[in-house]
Design an enzyme around this catalytic site. Structure first.
Site, PDB file in Angstrom:
ATOM      1  N   SER A 140       0.848  -1.191   0.000  1.00 46.53           N
ATOM      2  CA  SER A 140       0.000   0.000   0.000  1.00 46.53           C
ATOM      3  C   SER A 140       0.881   1.238   0.000  1.00 46.53           C
ATOM      4  O   SER A 140       2.037   1.189   0.430  1.00 46.53           O
ATOM      5  CB  SER A 140      -0.881   0.014   1.259  1.00 46.53           C
ATOM      6  OG  SER A 140      -1.583   1.229   1.393  1.00 46.53           O
TER       7      SER A 140
ATOM      8  N   TYR B 183      -2.231  -0.067  10.602  1.00 47.39           N
ATOM      9  CA  TYR B 183      -2.263  -0.556   9.217  1.00 47.39           C
ATOM     10  C   TYR B 183      -0.951  -0.225   8.510  1.00 47.39           C
ATOM     11  O   TYR B 183      -0.351  -1.079   7.857  1.00 47.39           O
ATOM     12  CB  TYR B 183      -3.437   0.071   8.484  1.00 47.39           C
ATOM     13  CG  TYR B 183      -3.530  -0.312   7.017  1.00 47.39           C
ATOM     14  CD1 TYR B 183      -3.818  -1.614   6.647  1.00 47.39           C
ATOM     15  CD2 TYR B 183      -3.344   0.641   6.017  1.00 47.39           C
ATOM     16  CE1 TYR B 183      -3.911  -1.976   5.308  1.00 47.39           C
ATOM     17  CE2 TYR B 183      -3.437   0.299   4.684  1.00 47.39           C
ATOM     18  CZ  TYR B 183      -3.718  -1.013   4.330  1.00 47.39           C
ATOM     19  OH  TYR B 183      -3.805  -1.358   3.010  1.00 47.39           O
TER      20      TYR B 183
END
Length: 260
Positions: A131, A144
């Site tokens: 990501s 995250y």
């Protein structure tokens, strides 16, 4: 040439789209999900398999099953993962352990199990869906981001270790994804796109279809890159973070975060 591909997290979202696109290209796709009955993509080239990547036994069973049926594993796409968003200190240590177990350790479980076969056949590709949050840490994404930073580091180390075995490792870092599975889900804060309308116009989200096509091109590439950043927002944000002096980047981020 038809390849045997294992994809994790195929019950919805990008995993579902990957199974659809890659099987349509003629590849044999083993589509992993905690509940295989949730996998909507069907066809003679798609094989749903029960796979919870936090469970060692299911990882072992899945890899063994594919090798028994196909005699090889050409590509492992580590797509399964999830995000938790909110003030970092509001989460518990168990929340942190849980997200690490799925987003990072789960990838490690499968890689370890697939590698002996890939080394035996002297070829293979490992593609990790990381990501932009694995390259830049943003407010409210602390847990995250750190799980994806860890995955980026894992993939980079493996790339150099496995090159001699003709096994490539590519980290794919997308920005914001336009996904039907995320429709209706809101953040606990106003995003930069909401605060600055121009960003919404200049930095469109990438679609799952676009991502799947790019990943297909990585599979076709005999010498895939170490990292692929997908989406205009991810490319521009990462470029600015690298280009600007850190103090400038820091002030920009603080300004954007604190703007009402």
């Amino acid at each position: 040439m038809r390849k045997t591909i294992l994809i994790t997290g195929c019950s919805s979202g990008l995993g579902e789209k990957l199974a659809e696109v890659l099987s349509s290209r003629g590849h044999k796709v083993y589509a992993g999900a905690r509940n295989p009955e949730d996998i909507k993509i069907r066809g003679k080239l798609v094989r749903p398999v029960k796979l919870d990547i936090t469970k060692e036994s299911q990882c072992e069973d899945t890899v063994s099953y594919i090798i028994e049926k196909e005699g090889k594993i050409d590509v492992l796409i580590n797509n399964a993962g999830y995000s938790i968003v909110g003030p970092t200190s509001d989460f518990t240590p168990q929340d942190y352990l849980n997200i690490l177990d799925t987003n990072t350790v789960g990838v490690f479980r499968l890689v370890r199990l697939a590698l002996p076969q890939m080394k035996k056949q002297k070829s293979g590709k490992i593609i990790n869906i990381t990501s932009l949050n694995g390259l830049i840490s943003l407010p409210n994404f602390g847990l995250y981001s750190s799980s994806k930073f860890a995955l980026e580091a894992l993939g980079q180390a493996l790339r150099y270790e496995l090159a001699k075995d003709n096994i490539s490792v590519t980290n794919v870092a997308p920005g914001a994804i336009l996904s039907k599975s995320l429709k209706g889900k809101s953040l606990p804060h106003r995003s930069a796109r909401e605060k600055f309308f121009l960003l919404k116009a200049l930095l469109p989200m990438i679609t799952e279809e676009e991502m799947a096509r790019k990943i297909n091109s990585i599979i076709d590439n005999p010498h895939p890159p170490a990292r692929v950043i997908l989406g205009r927002d991810a490319n521009i944000t990462y470029f600015l973070q690298k280009l600007l002096p850190f103090w400038v980047w820091d002030k920009l981020l603080l300004f954007a975060w604190n703007k009402k």
